[in-house]
Design an enzyme around this catalytic site. Structure first.
Site, mmCIF file in Angstrom:
data_model
loop_
_atom_site.group_PDB
_atom_site.id
_atom_site.type_symbol
_atom_site.label_atom_id
_atom_site.label_comp_id
_atom_site.label_asym_id
_atom_site.label_seq_id
_atom_site.Cartn_x
_atom_site.Cartn_y
_atom_site.Cartn_z
ATOM 1 N N ASP A 79 96.124 99.556 48.094
ATOM 2 C CA ASP A 79 97.430 98.893 48.076
ATOM 3 C C ASP A 79 97.884 98.815 46.624
ATOM 4 O O ASP A 79 97.763 97.778 45.979
ATOM 5 C CB ASP A 79 97.296 97.497 48.697
ATOM 6 C CG ASP A 79 98.646 96.860 48.993
ATOM 7 O OD1 ASP A 79 99.655 97.580 48.935
ATOM 8 O OD2 ASP A 79 98.687 95.653 49.275
ATOM 9 N N ARG A 109 109.041 93.760 43.977
ATOM 10 C CA ARG A 109 108.324 94.895 44.576
ATOM 11 C C ARG A 109 109.287 95.982 45.047
ATOM 12 O O ARG A 109 108.862 97.106 45.327
ATOM 13 C CB ARG A 109 107.481 94.407 45.751
ATOM 14 C CG ARG A 109 106.417 93.391 45.350
ATOM 15 C CD ARG A 109 105.862 92.666 46.562
ATOM 16 N NE ARG A 109 105.206 93.568 47.489
ATOM 17 C CZ ARG A 109 104.855 93.229 48.728
ATOM 18 N NH1 ARG A 109 105.151 92.019 49.198
ATOM 19 N NH2 ARG A 109 104.246 94.102 49.512
ATOM 20 N N ASP A 154 101.236 96.824 59.305
ATOM 21 C CA ASP A 154 100.927 95.971 58.158
ATOM 22 C C ASP A 154 99.640 95.215 58.514
ATOM 23 O O ASP A 154 99.160 95.268 59.655
ATOM 24 C CB ASP A 154 102.085 95.010 57.891
ATOM 25 C CG ASP A 154 102.111 94.512 56.443
ATOM 26 O OD1 ASP A 154 101.106 94.685 55.727
ATOM 27 O OD2 ASP A 154 103.145 93.949 56.038
ATOM 28 N N LYS A 185 107.026 101.304 53.099
ATOM 29 C CA LYS A 185 106.933 100.046 53.836
ATOM 30 C C LYS A 185 108.085 99.121 53.433
ATOM 31 O O LYS A 185 108.719 99.340 52.394
ATOM 32 C CB LYS A 185 105.576 99.376 53.570
ATOM 33 C CG LYS A 185 105.302 99.050 52.091
ATOM 34 C CD LYS A 185 103.867 98.570 51.911
ATOM 35 C CE LYS A 185 103.606 98.121 50.487
ATOM 36 N NZ LYS A 185 102.210 97.732 50.251
ATOM 37 N N HIS A 186 108.469 98.142 54.245
ATOM 38 C CA HIS A 186 107.919 97.684 55.515
ATOM 39 C C HIS A 186 108.982 97.930 56.577
ATOM 40 O O HIS A 186 109.944 97.161 56.655
ATOM 41 C CB HIS A 186 107.598 96.206 55.448
ATOM 42 C CG HIS A 186 106.743 95.827 54.277
ATOM 43 N ND1 HIS A 186 107.248 95.623 53.006
ATOM 44 C CD2 HIS A 186 105.406 95.634 54.185
ATOM 45 C CE1 HIS A 186 106.266 95.300 52.186
ATOM 46 N NE2 HIS A 186 105.129 95.294 52.860
ATOM 47 N N HIS A 222 103.491 87.027 55.461
ATOM 48 C CA HIS A 222 102.087 86.623 55.361
ATOM 49 C C HIS A 222 101.886 85.235 55.978
ATOM 50 O O HIS A 222 100.778 84.874 56.367
ATOM 51 C CB HIS A 222 101.639 86.581 53.904
ATOM 52 C CG HIS A 222 101.579 87.928 53.252
ATOM 53 N ND1 HIS A 222 102.681 88.518 52.691
ATOM 54 C CD2 HIS A 222 100.550 88.785 53.080
ATOM 55 C CE1 HIS A 222 102.338 89.695 52.185
ATOM 56 N NE2 HIS A 222 101.052 89.882 52.413
ATOM 57 N N ARG A 245 95.495 95.963 41.856
ATOM 58 C CA ARG A 245 94.269 95.439 42.479
ATOM 59 C C ARG A 245 93.045 95.487 41.567
ATOM 60 O O ARG A 245 92.121 94.697 41.748
ATOM 61 C CB ARG A 245 93.955 96.238 43.760
ATOM 62 C CG ARG A 245 95.064 96.217 44.795
ATOM 63 C CD ARG A 245 95.276 94.828 45.358
ATOM 64 N NE ARG A 245 96.383 94.799 46.330
ATOM 65 C CZ ARG A 245 96.884 93.694 46.841
ATOM 66 N NH1 ARG A 245 96.401 92.515 46.471
ATOM 67 N NH2 ARG A 245 97.872 93.731 47.698
#
Length: 649
Positions: A72, A140, A254, A170-171, A183, A80
């Site tokens: 990701d 983002r 997702d 995405k998304h 989330h 990450r």
């Protein structure tokens, strides 16, 4: 395929999330997922790059079928993994005009992914950022203009895929205009189809047209498109994405552990029935695998569909280089990731993203002759913005003031005595000084330079509305501070455009281009003149200075509107040592009669528009019936000339 059991085929459709921790318990987690549940892939969460490489080698050795390793990395590995190259976020990249740079960026991220054994990158975000209150997308996204977002998405994705890594837009069908984080809960998009087609769906449509390979469906409720959440809606995945839009690549959910969807029963079986190919990060791997297996046994899900999806996954594994089990070379890994070429690309992206949304009356590039410039630094440390100041000081006469909340009144008074103010912002601390900045006189030119990424644009309108200029540098890295300083004085280019709107003040795509001051040299010979003859003017100019007819001067000769001779001589005054420069300004005072009006009158005379013996009252009717009625143009010109000579004496 012929050797696989139904359970193994189902396992290929799962991507299991693990932490890159080289511990006994984490290795046991990986062993269990690979050996017991035969998962098709792994997704590592944040940690150390070395640990992820070690665990990737371990997992690939365990697996009978090579594993998909997903990542990701919306802004590269640094999203990450520590000690990896940090690229700008998409909101910054959305300011760039050259989409080829986005392609190069995608290709470089693909190279880094392959170095750590990754075949799939869950990027880019194709959502359109048109809601400033969106808590989860904002920076983002590539911005608020669907066309610009689409161009950036396609360019970056092509770079990834030409580099051998699957891109995953995405998304779907669009998470940009929401105020709920999926989330934590399920966002709802209450828009009609026309609106969805023009904004939310547009970048995804362009992604499909470009033939790109991956698509992630978001946990979003879109009543116009279907009753169920998008990630488990056959209307949205099968009917819209696959049939209507014609997408034939891999469809990912997702993360299924997200609260926006995780409360649903047997969620993985529902997701496969709806049209997804790969199931990302379910909360309970055993329960969800059993749920899919039971759905097949009960007839809710056909084994033929499982086989079809498994074959599709295996085909993509083959295409993406998993014909044989890959092995990551651990020695020298960090050095291979952090190449000089990578740093150079990051710098090119940063420079290309520098944006000037406002430049009132062309105040930029700054006039180097104007005194009284104050640089007000607003940041968390006294040294914030120092590289910018030091660079700018090479060209301008400056005073530096470091903002502190306990001395706001003193700062305000210091700024009031200046000719212009450059407010350099390197942190959110600027909000503490809003009252002081708002109270600056309206006629004081204030230039805002933001050397930081702006996560929120909600409060920018108040500052920018009264600004003489605004410059977005996006980062406080020293090399960019120096580059932005060069932009301000016309030594460097800034051609970025805003990626998102700023209230009603600016819209996506707004901005001006600042280019270096380059003086072209015009040869007199190109215009039928002789340089050697013109050089004799130098001697005449110096004779005038020597005779004290004037302390200094500039002599400019234009031919066909081009400067074939442009030189400056002497100083400002007889006592001064300040030399006359080409960009100095002159107060012509009464010389306007000879330098402006006279030239216009001469042109009219040459064109036969009047004669010197004509009465001036013919052209100025207000003089008729007065004692000036019979005065001629010739007499008026002579009288003014004598009056000027007398005033000079």
């Amino acid at each position: 395929m012929s050797e696989m059991s139904l359970k193994e085929k189902i396992g290929q459709l799962f991507i299991h999330t693990v932490a890159p921790l080289n511990t006994q318990s984490n290795r046991a987690n990986i062993y269990n997922a690979v050996k017991e549940y035969k998962v098709g892939g792994l997704l590592f969460s944040g940690g150390q790059v070395g640990n992820q490489a070690i665990l990737t080698n371990y997992a690939q050795e365990l697996s009978k079928v090579p594993l998909f390793i997903a990542f990701d990395g919306e802004w590269g590995l640094a999203m990450r993994l520590k000690n990896t190259p940090r690229f700008p976020r998409n909101r910054v990249l959305g300011c760039i005009q050259d989409n080829q740079l986005l392609y190069e960026y995608g290709k470089e991220v693909a190279r880094q992914c392959k170095e750590i054994g990754v075949q799939i990158n869950f990027a880019p975000v194709a959502d359109v950022d048109i809601n400033p209150r969106n808590p989860v997308i904002n920076t983002r996204s590539f911005g608020g203009d669907p066309k610009n977002v689409a161009q950036k998405v396609v360019a970056y994705s092509r770079g990834l895929e030409d580099g051998g890594v699957l891109s995953v837009a995405k998304h779907f069908p669009g998470h940009g205009d929401t105020e709920v984080d999926s989330h934590k809960a399920l966002p709802v998009l209450n828009f009609d189809r026309a609106r969805l087609d023009s904004i939310e769906l547009f970048p995804f449509k362009e992604t499909v047209k470009a033939g790109l390979g991956g698509m992630m469906v978001g946990h979003l409720e879109v009543p116009e498109l279907g009753k169920n959440p998008a990630s488990i809606s056959s209307h949205i995945i099968y009917n819209l994405l696959c049939r209507e839009l014609g997408f034939q690549g891999l469809v990912f959910t997702d993360a299924l552990e997200m609260k926006g969807i995780s409360q649903n029963e047997n969620i993985c079986a529902q997701a496969l029935i709806a049209g997804n190919d790969l199931l990302l990060a379910p909360r309970n791997l055993k329960r969800e695998l059993d749920g899919v297996l039971n759905a097949v046994k009960s007839g809710k899900l056909s084994e033929e569909l499982i086989t079809e999806k498994c074959r599709k996954v295996l085909t993509y594994k083959y295409v993406l280089g998993l014909k044989n089990k890959p092995h990551i070379q651990l020695s020298g890994l960090e050095k291979r990731l952090n190449r000089p070429e990578t740093k150079e690309l990051i710098l090119r992206l940063q420079k290309a993203a520098i944006t000037v949304p406002a430049n009132v009356n062309g105040i930029l590039p700054l006039d180097s002759k104007l005194r009284g410039t104050v640089v007000l630094n607003i940041g968390k440390t006294p040294g914030a913005g120092l590289a910018f100041y030091n660079r700018l000081q090479n060209t301008l006469s400056l005073t530096r003031v470091v903002a502190r909340p306990d001395s706001m009144e003193a700062i305000r008074k210091r700024l009031l005595g200046s000719q212009r103010v450059i407010v350099v912002v390197t942190s959110d601390d600027y909000k503490k000084y809003k009252t002081m900045l708002d109270s600056l006189p309206a006629d004081l030119p204030v230039i805002y330079v933001f050397l930081m990424p702006l996560k929120s644009m909600l409060d920018m309108e108040g500052y920018w509305k009264k600004a003489a200029a605004v410059v977005l540098g996006h980062t406080d890295e020293s090399v960019i501070q120096e580059y932005v300083a060069d932009v301000l004085v016309g030594k460097a280019v800034a051609d970025g455009r805003l990626s998102v709107a700023v209230a009603d003040l600016f819209k996506p795509g707004d901005g001006v281009t600042i280019t270096p001051k380059v003086s072209r040299i015009y040869r007199p010979e190109d215009y039928g003149m002789d340089s050697k003859i013109l050089e004799k003017i130098d001697r005449i100019a110096m004779e005038g200075i020597k005779a004290k007819a004037y302390p200094g001067c500039q002599i400019l000769i234009l031919k066909d509107g081009k400067p074939v001779y442009d030189k400056s001589f002497g100083t400002f005054t007889y006592e001064s040592d300040r030399k006359v420069e080409k960009d100095d300004l002159y107060d012509l005072a009464s010389l306007t009669k000879t330098t402006a009006t006279l030239l216009a009158v001469m042109k009219l005379y040459d064109e036969g528009k009047f004669g010197l013996t004509d009465r001036i009252s013919q052209y100025i009717p207000a003089l008729k019936g007065t004692d000036k009625e019979r005065v001629t143009i010739e007499a008026v010109s002579y009288t003014h000339l004598r009056a000027h000579e007398t005033s000079q004496d």
